[in-house]
Design a protein around this motif. Structure first.
Motif, PDB file in Angstrom:
ATOM      1  N   ALA A 123      -7.899  -6.758   2.256  1.00 52.27           N
ATOM      2  CA  ALA A 123      -6.397  -7.319   2.425  1.00 52.27           C
ATOM      3  C   ALA A 123      -6.162  -8.667   0.389  1.00 52.27           C
ATOM      4  N   LYS A 124      -6.236  -8.980   0.229  1.00 53.99           N
ATOM      5  CA  LYS A 124      -7.155  -9.657  -0.793  1.00 53.99           C
ATOM      6  C   LYS A 124      -6.952  -9.214  -2.201  1.00 53.99           C
ATOM      7  N   VAL A 125      -7.191  -7.700  -2.187  1.00 54.50           N
ATOM      8  CA  VAL A 125      -7.020  -7.047  -3.356  1.00 54.50           C
ATOM      9  C   VAL A 125      -5.792  -6.067  -3.378  1.00 54.50           C
ATOM     10  N   MET A 126      -5.889  -5.588  -2.174  1.00 55.20           N
ATOM     11  CA  MET A 126      -4.502  -4.715  -1.886  1.00 55.20           C
ATOM     12  C   MET A 126      -3.019  -5.423  -2.070  1.00 55.20           C
ATOM     13  N   VAL A 127      -3.396  -7.073  -1.160  1.00 57.16           N
ATOM     14  CA  VAL A 127      -1.622  -7.535  -1.188  1.00 57.16           C
ATOM     15  C   VAL A 127      -1.237  -7.176  -2.136  1.00 57.16           C
ATOM     16  N   LEU A 159     -11.351  -7.492  18.297  1.00 57.84           N
ATOM     17  CA  LEU A 159     -10.862  -6.851  16.960  1.00 57.84           C
ATOM     18  C   LEU A 159      -9.452  -5.576  17.461  1.00 57.84           C
ATOM     19  N   ARG A 160      -9.548  -5.595  18.553  1.00 54.83           N
ATOM     20  CA  ARG A 160      -7.790  -4.784  19.032  1.00 54.83           C
ATOM     21  C   ARG A 160      -6.611  -5.656  18.094  1.00 54.83           C
ATOM     22  N   ALA A 161      -6.474  -7.128  18.846  1.00 59.12           N
ATOM     23  CA  ALA A 161      -5.961  -8.383  18.314  1.00 59.12           C
ATOM     24  C   ALA A 161      -5.725  -8.058  16.955  1.00 59.12           C
ATOM     25  N   LEU A 162      -6.933  -8.440  16.299  1.00 60.31           N
ATOM     26  CA  LEU A 162      -6.828  -8.572  14.832  1.00 60.31           C
ATOM     27  C   LEU A 162      -6.357  -7.337  13.971  1.00 60.31           C
ATOM     28  N   ALA A 163      -6.267  -5.852  14.709  1.00 64.38           N
ATOM     29  CA  ALA A 163      -5.312  -4.413  13.893  1.00 64.38           C
ATOM     30  C   ALA A 163      -3.704  -5.444  14.279  1.00 64.38           C
ATOM     31  N   GLN A 164      -3.619  -6.090  15.923  1.00 63.30           N
ATOM     32  CA  GLN A 164      -2.653  -6.079  16.051  1.00 63.30           C
ATOM     33  C   GLN A 164      -1.616  -7.518  14.430  1.00 63.30           C
ATOM     34  N   SER A 165      -2.208  -8.287  14.798  1.00 65.29           N
ATOM     35  CA  SER A 165      -2.039  -9.400  13.815  1.00 65.29           C
ATOM     36  C   SER A 165      -1.875  -9.238  12.339  1.00 65.29           C
ATOM     37  N   MET A 166      -2.906  -8.330  11.792  1.00 64.63           N
ATOM     38  CA  MET A 166      -2.869  -7.802  10.452  1.00 64.63           C
ATOM     39  C   MET A 166      -1.348  -7.579   9.944  1.00 64.63           C
ATOM     40  N   GLU A 169       1.820  -8.822   9.630  1.00 62.82           N
ATOM     41  CA  GLU A 169       1.219  -9.543   8.175  1.00 62.82           C
ATOM     42  C   GLU A 169       1.710  -9.055   7.684  1.00 62.82           C
ATOM     43  N   LEU A 170       0.911  -7.863   7.514  1.00 60.92           N
ATOM     44  CA  LEU A 170       0.491  -7.097   6.017  1.00 60.92           C
ATOM     45  C   LEU A 170       1.025  -5.966   5.966  1.00 60.92           C
ATOM     46  N   GLY A 171       1.758  -5.100   6.748  1.00 64.87           N
ATOM     47  CA  GLY A 171       3.000  -4.408   7.176  1.00 64.87           C
ATOM     48  C   GLY A 171       4.089  -4.104   5.971  1.00 64.87           C
ATOM     49  N   PRO A 172       5.178  -5.223   5.993  1.00 65.70           N
ATOM     50  CA  PRO A 172       5.822  -5.879   5.577  1.00 65.70           C
ATOM     51  C   PRO A 172       5.239  -5.545   4.082  1.00 65.70           C
ATOM     52  N   GLN A 173       4.640  -5.718   3.472  1.00 69.75           N
ATOM     53  CA  GLN A 173       3.692  -6.420   1.770  1.00 69.75           C
ATOM     54  C   GLN A 173       2.962  -4.937   1.564  1.00 69.75           C
ATOM     55  N   GLN A 223       0.229   8.781   5.473  1.00 68.31           N
ATOM     56  CA  GLN A 223       1.803   8.898   6.392  1.00 68.31           C
ATOM     57  C   GLN A 223       2.826   8.135   5.252  1.00 68.31           C
ATOM     58  N   GLN A 224       3.720   8.428   5.398  1.00 71.27           N
ATOM     59  CA  GLN A 224       4.584   7.487   4.443  1.00 71.27           C
ATOM     60  C   GLN A 224       5.073   6.518   5.585  1.00 71.27           C
ATOM     61  N   ARG A 225       5.382   5.397   5.289  1.00 71.14           N
ATOM     62  CA  ARG A 225       5.638   4.369   5.014  1.00 71.14           C
ATOM     63  C   ARG A 225       7.034   4.166   6.301  1.00 71.14           C
ATOM     64  N   SER A 226       7.542   4.782   5.840  1.00 72.02           N
ATOM     65  CA  SER A 226       9.177   4.477   6.798  1.00 72.02           C
ATOM     66  C   SER A 226       8.330   5.026   8.149  1.00 72.02           C
ATOM     67  N   ALA A 227       7.101   5.896   8.512  1.00 72.32           N
ATOM     68  CA  ALA A 227       7.233   6.406  10.061  1.00 72.32           C
ATOM     69  C   ALA A 227       4.913   6.281  10.445  1.00 72.32           C
ATOM     70  N   TRP A 228       4.941   4.626   9.974  1.00 77.85           N
ATOM     71  CA  TRP A 228       3.751   4.370   9.983  1.00 77.85           C
ATOM     72  C   TRP A 228       3.402   4.081  11.559  1.00 77.85           C
ATOM     73  N   THR A 229       2.287   4.998  11.970  1.00 78.21           N
ATOM     74  CA  THR A 229       1.200   4.801  13.424  1.00 78.21           C
ATOM     75  C   THR A 229       0.576   3.531  13.489  1.00 78.21           C
ATOM     76  N   HIS A 230       0.860   2.335  14.217  1.00 83.60           N
ATOM     77  CA  HIS A 230      -0.578   1.543  13.896  1.00 83.60           C
ATOM     78  C   HIS A 230      -1.528   2.018  14.893  1.00 83.60           C
ATOM     79  N   GLU A 231      -1.044   2.640  16.504  1.00 81.32           N
ATOM     80  CA  GLU A 231      -2.193   2.647  17.188  1.00 81.32           C
ATOM     81  C   GLU A 231      -1.916   4.418  17.634  1.00 81.32           C
ATOM     82  N   LEU A 232      -3.695   4.511  17.453  1.00 81.76           N
ATOM     83  CA  LEU A 232      -3.550   6.362  17.680  1.00 81.76           C
ATOM     84  C   LEU A 232      -4.578   7.040  18.519  1.00 81.76           C
ATOM     85  N   ASP A 233      -4.042   7.097  19.505  1.00 79.19           N
ATOM     86  CA  ASP A 233      -4.774   6.800  21.064  1.00 79.19           C
ATOM     87  C   ASP A 233      -5.680   8.987  21.266  1.00 79.19           C
TER      88      ASP A 233
END
Length: 241
Positions: A123-127, A159-166, A169-173, A223-233
């Motif tokens: 995240a530090k290098v992507m943001v 790990l799932r909770a970490l992904a949700q929090s990230m 936080e990071l999606g809008p960036q 994926q195009q950012r107007s329709a990102w998937t967060h969780e894929l089953d």
């Protein structure tokens, strides 16, 4: 064009290798990582034989300083990390009365804490670039615990909770964070050797093919950012829900 890299933490012989091959096929330098770097030679050779670029690293993903150094080294010596995949399994079974504190902590380190280190550093290098994809491999245990899997379930829930929090936080960036639920047996040597009846279902597409899972990871990245998937089953068609 500047080189782009795909960081694969937990690039083993099955799913991790398939993910690395899939991203390398699209022209990204596959930075493949596992604790014992010498075990990466066959995967690196396969990627290169197919015309891709593979850069192997022997790093213990549970260790903070080596992980910091790994990300910086890739950024400076290989290319910009466009996608980072956390794929360490840590699946062990211990009855709760036999689960030592050492076992529980080690499973958490491998299955959750290492994911935090990868997520934070990438995240530090992507943001600053405003783009990037961070993917975490989950399991059935990410949603529910079962007998004998207290340590594994705890790590995967974390790990799932970490992904949700990230993601929040990071999606809008501009950073796409996604978590996959792999609900079923994967076509691996472990399943073949220890669960032959389950492995026999492979002929009916009854266990998850690593290449098929890897294709889904590539599609998440695209994926195009107007329709990102967060969780894929993901599960085989014959797997009960």
């Amino acid at each position: 064009m500047a080189r782009k890299a795909a960081l694969i933490i937990g690039a083993g012989d099955a799913l991790g290798g398939a993910i690395a091959r899939r991203f390398a096929r699209e022209g990204l330098a596959a930075c493949i990582v596992r604790r014992h770097g010498e075990k990466l030679a066959p995967l690196a050779a396969a990627i290169r034989a197919a015309g891709g670029e593979a850069v192997p690293f022997g790093v213990d993903a549970r260790k903070e300083e080596p992980m910091i150094e790994l990300v910086q080294r890739i950024e400076h010596e290989v290319g910009a990390i466009e996608v980072a995949v956390f794929n360490i399994g840590a699946n062990v079974r211990f009855p709760i009365r036999e689960t030592t504190s050492r076992v529980y902590f080690k499973v958490w380190e491998m299955g959750c804490f290492a994911g935090f280190l990868m997520g934070r550093e990438t995240a530090k290098v992507m943001v600053p670039r405003g783009r990037g994809t961070i993917l975490f491999t989950g399991a059935t245990a990410s949603l529910r615990g079962r007998d004998g899997f207290a340590a594994f379930s705890g790590a995967k829930h974390g790990l799932r909770a970490l992904a949700q929090s990230m993601a929040r936080e990071l999606g809008p960036q501009g950073i796409h964070v996604a978590h996959t639920l792999i609900d079923g047996a994967i076509d691996t040597a472990f399943i073949r050797d220890n669960f032959p009846e389950r492995y026999a279902l492979k002929e009916r597409d009854g266990i998850l093919a690593p290449d098929a899972i890897a294709e889904n990871y590539w599609q998440l990245h695209c994926q195009q950012r107007s329709a990102w998937t967060h969780e894929l089953d993901l599960r085989p068609w014959i797997e009960a829900w």
